[in-house]
Design a protein around this motif. Sequence first.
Motif, PDB file in Angstrom:
ATOM      1  N   THR A   5      -8.670  26.081  30.153  1.00  0.00           N
ATOM      2  CA  THR A   5      -8.111  24.905  29.513  1.00  0.00           C
ATOM      3  C   THR A   5      -7.517  24.005  30.570  1.00  0.00           C
ATOM      4  OG1 THR A   5      -7.596  26.161  27.521  1.00  0.00           O
ATOM      5  CG2 THR A   5      -6.447  24.081  27.815  1.00  0.00           C
ATOM      6  N   GLY A   6      -8.015  22.784  30.650  1.00  0.00           N
ATOM      7  CA  GLY A   6      -7.538  21.858  31.666  1.00  0.00           C
ATOM      8  C   GLY A   6      -6.145  21.330  31.382  1.00  0.00           C
ATOM      9  N   SER A   7      -5.485  20.833  32.435  1.00  0.00           N
ATOM     10  CA  SER A   7      -4.147  20.281  32.287  1.00  0.00           C
ATOM     11  C   SER A   7      -4.215  18.761  32.290  1.00  0.00           C
ATOM     12  CB  SER A   7      -3.253  20.758  33.432  1.00  0.00           C
ATOM     13  OG  SER A   7      -3.718  20.203  34.657  1.00  0.00           O
ATOM     14  N   LEU A   8      -3.122  18.148  31.856  1.00  0.00           N
ATOM     15  CA  LEU A   8      -3.033  16.688  31.872  1.00  0.00           C
ATOM     16  C   LEU A   8      -3.165  16.168  33.295  1.00  0.00           C
ATOM     17  CD1 LEU A   8      -2.375  14.352  29.800  1.00  0.00           C
ATOM     18  CD2 LEU A   8      -0.049  14.451  30.697  1.00  0.00           C
ATOM     19  N   LEU A   9      -2.558  16.868  34.249  1.00  0.00           N
ATOM     20  CA  LEU A   9      -2.620  16.475  35.652  1.00  0.00           C
ATOM     21  C   LEU A   9      -4.054  16.497  36.165  1.00  0.00           C
ATOM     22  CD1 LEU A   9      -1.259  15.764  38.322  1.00  0.00           C
ATOM     23  CD2 LEU A   9      -0.912  18.216  38.724  1.00  0.00           C
ATOM     24  N   GLU A  10      -4.818  17.527  35.782  1.00  0.00           N
ATOM     25  CA  GLU A  10      -6.205  17.650  36.230  1.00  0.00           C
ATOM     26  C   GLU A  10      -7.074  16.530  35.662  1.00  0.00           C
ATOM     27  OE1 GLU A  10      -9.580  19.354  38.164  1.00  0.00           O
ATOM     28  OE2 GLU A  10      -7.399  19.384  38.477  1.00  0.00           O
ATOM     29  N   VAL A  11      -6.850  16.193  34.383  1.00  0.00           N
ATOM     30  CA  VAL A  11      -7.606  15.093  33.779  1.00  0.00           C
ATOM     31  C   VAL A  11      -7.294  13.792  34.513  1.00  0.00           C
ATOM     32  CG1 VAL A  11      -7.991  13.730  31.683  1.00  0.00           C
ATOM     33  CG2 VAL A  11      -7.677  16.211  31.512  1.00  0.00           C
ATOM     34  N   ALA A  12      -6.000  13.551  34.796  1.00  0.00           N
ATOM     35  CA  ALA A  12      -5.594  12.322  35.486  1.00  0.00           C
ATOM     36  C   ALA A  12      -6.186  12.261  36.888  1.00  0.00           C
ATOM     37  CB  ALA A  12      -4.078  12.245  35.540  1.00  0.00           C
ATOM     38  N   ARG A  13      -6.196  13.406  37.625  1.00  0.00           N
ATOM     39  CA  ARG A  13      -6.714  13.446  38.985  1.00  0.00           C
ATOM     40  C   ARG A  13      -8.201  13.116  39.014  1.00  0.00           C
ATOM     41  NH1 ARG A  13      -9.413  16.537  42.254  1.00  0.00           N
ATOM     42  NH2 ARG A  13      -9.775  18.137  40.663  1.00  0.00           N
ATOM     43  N   ARG A  14      -8.963  13.688  38.083  1.00  0.00           N
ATOM     44  CA  ARG A  14     -10.408  13.467  38.071  1.00  0.00           C
ATOM     45  C   ARG A  14     -10.767  12.038  37.652  1.00  0.00           C
ATOM     46  NH1 ARG A  14     -13.904  18.776  36.380  1.00  0.00           N
ATOM     47  NH2 ARG A  14     -12.623  20.347  37.427  1.00  0.00           N
ATOM     48  N   CYS A  15      -9.889  11.418  36.882  1.00  0.00           N
ATOM     49  CA  CYS A  15     -10.165  10.048  36.422  1.00  0.00           C
ATOM     50  C   CYS A  15      -9.506   8.999  37.308  1.00  0.00           C
ATOM     51  CB  CYS A  15      -9.687   9.880  34.976  1.00  0.00           C
ATOM     52  SG  CYS A  15     -10.581  10.897  33.785  1.00  0.00           S
ATOM     53  N   ASP A  16      -8.697   9.471  38.289  1.00  0.00           N
ATOM     54  CA  ASP A  16      -8.002   8.575  39.209  1.00  0.00           C
ATOM     55  C   ASP A  16      -7.094   7.593  38.450  1.00  0.00           C
ATOM     56  OD1 ASP A  16      -7.238   7.622  41.683  1.00  0.00           O
ATOM     57  OD2 ASP A  16      -8.850   6.133  41.788  1.00  0.00           O
ATOM     58  N   VAL A  17      -6.335   8.142  37.476  1.00  0.00           N
ATOM     59  CA  VAL A  17      -5.363   7.351  36.729  1.00  0.00           C
ATOM     60  C   VAL A  17      -4.075   8.169  36.635  1.00  0.00           C
ATOM     61  CG1 VAL A  17      -7.092   6.113  35.363  1.00  0.00           C
ATOM     62  CG2 VAL A  17      -6.148   8.268  34.505  1.00  0.00           C
ATOM     63  N   GLN A  19      -0.879  10.182  34.779  1.00  0.00           N
ATOM     64  CA  GLN A  19      -0.792  11.103  33.648  1.00  0.00           C
ATOM     65  C   GLN A  19      -0.380  10.379  32.375  1.00  0.00           C
ATOM     66  OE1 GLN A  19       0.992  15.098  34.381  1.00  0.00           O
ATOM     67  NE2 GLN A  19       1.323  14.365  36.479  1.00  0.00           N
ATOM     68  N   SER A  20       0.473   9.353  32.520  1.00  0.00           N
ATOM     69  CA  SER A  20       0.903   8.608  31.339  1.00  0.00           C
ATOM     70  C   SER A  20      -0.269   7.872  30.699  1.00  0.00           C
ATOM     71  CB  SER A  20       2.011   7.618  31.706  1.00  0.00           C
ATOM     72  OG  SER A  20       1.549   6.653  32.640  1.00  0.00           O
ATOM     73  N   THR A  21      -1.196   7.379  31.524  1.00  0.00           N
ATOM     74  CA  THR A  21      -2.382   6.711  30.983  1.00  0.00           C
ATOM     75  C   THR A  21      -3.243   7.685  30.206  1.00  0.00           C
ATOM     76  OG1 THR A  21      -2.422   5.047  32.749  1.00  0.00           O
ATOM     77  CG2 THR A  21      -4.493   5.453  31.580  1.00  0.00           C
ATOM     78  N   VAL A  22      -3.434   8.873  30.772  1.00  0.00           N
ATOM     79  CA  VAL A  22      -4.209   9.906  30.077  1.00  0.00           C
ATOM     80  C   VAL A  22      -3.547  10.252  28.746  1.00  0.00           C
ATOM     81  CG1 VAL A  22      -5.008  12.295  30.148  1.00  0.00           C
ATOM     82  CG2 VAL A  22      -5.138  10.863  32.206  1.00  0.00           C
ATOM     83  N   SER A  23      -2.224  10.445  28.779  1.00  0.00           N
ATOM     84  CA  SER A  23      -1.499  10.811  27.567  1.00  0.00           C
ATOM     85  C   SER A  23      -1.654   9.760  26.487  1.00  0.00           C
ATOM     86  CB  SER A  23      -0.018  11.023  27.893  1.00  0.00           C
ATOM     87  OG  SER A  23       0.725  11.324  26.728  1.00  0.00           O
ATOM     88  N   ARG A  24      -1.535   8.481  26.884  1.00  0.00           N
ATOM     89  CA  ARG A  24      -1.621   7.408  25.893  1.00  0.00           C
ATOM     90  C   ARG A  24      -3.034   7.283  25.326  1.00  0.00           C
ATOM     91  NH1 ARG A  24       2.057   2.510  28.558  1.00  0.00           N
ATOM     92  NH2 ARG A  24       4.079   3.517  28.195  1.00  0.00           N
ATOM     93  N   VAL A  25      -4.028   7.474  26.158  1.00  0.00           N
ATOM     94  CA  VAL A  25      -5.402   7.403  25.668  1.00  0.00           C
ATOM     95  C   VAL A  25      -5.677   8.547  24.691  1.00  0.00           C
ATOM     96  CG1 VAL A  25      -7.822   7.687  26.326  1.00  0.00           C
ATOM     97  CG2 VAL A  25      -6.344   6.139  27.624  1.00  0.00           C
TER      98      VAL A  25
END
Length: 248
Positions: A5-17, A19-25
């Motif tokens: 299970t991926g983390s919010l940090l990992e999603v943000a790192r791979r998308c180059d954005v 963590q708050s942007t990932v969370s809001r999306v």
Amino acid sequence: MHKGTGSLLEVARRCDVSQSTVSRVLNNSTHGRFSVSPEVRAKILGVAAALNYRPNMAARNLTISKTHLVAVLGLSEFWSDHVGPIEEAVGAVAKSLDVAGYEICIQIMSPRHGAFDLPPLRVDGILAIAPQSPAVLEPLEQSRIPYVSMDGVVGPRGAQVLPGDADGTQKALQHLFDLGHRRIAYFDNPDTTDMHLSVFVRREAFHKYSRELGVESSNLSLPRLASGQPWAPIYEPFLRQAVIEGEA
């Protein structure tokens, strides 16, 4: 294939954005002036799905005003293979809430808690299943959480949804009357120690509509059971014998 299970940090790192942007999306937020391009949004959703990302519910509840989560309280068992009208109703509620963007969590309270004590998670609303007395709803009445009582009593702050027990009783009587029957008996569980609200509703409806139809309400001679002896295995043979005696 990614099995964890991926983390919010990992999603943000791979998308180059951030963590708050990932969370809001992922929360579909439109709060304030937040905006993101369709390409970035699609990338975040795709990466989150690929990483099997699941939000941390406890952390999420601390940072948002709405949880979009509804708790179902009052279900005391989950090991039964019986699926009755209550379970079907809860399933229908879950489908309706899903359309509105809500999730449900079914709370099975441990024995040290009351069935209608507040759940440990923050929720936007509560569905109370078949509460038997206003006293058990006191935790919900004292909270500011909206709640709905399904097939049970309700307090001043709650809303109530009841099945059509009276209407069903009327239709059953009318059906028997239309078949030509004029001596009709009514039988429900004679154990009065812990009767559900629906028992009273059906009983009162039977007496009301039998009087309106001019039906003779026959009395049944109930067998005497030993203390603690269950009624379940006696219901069917008792009713069959009552019908035979009534036809004699």
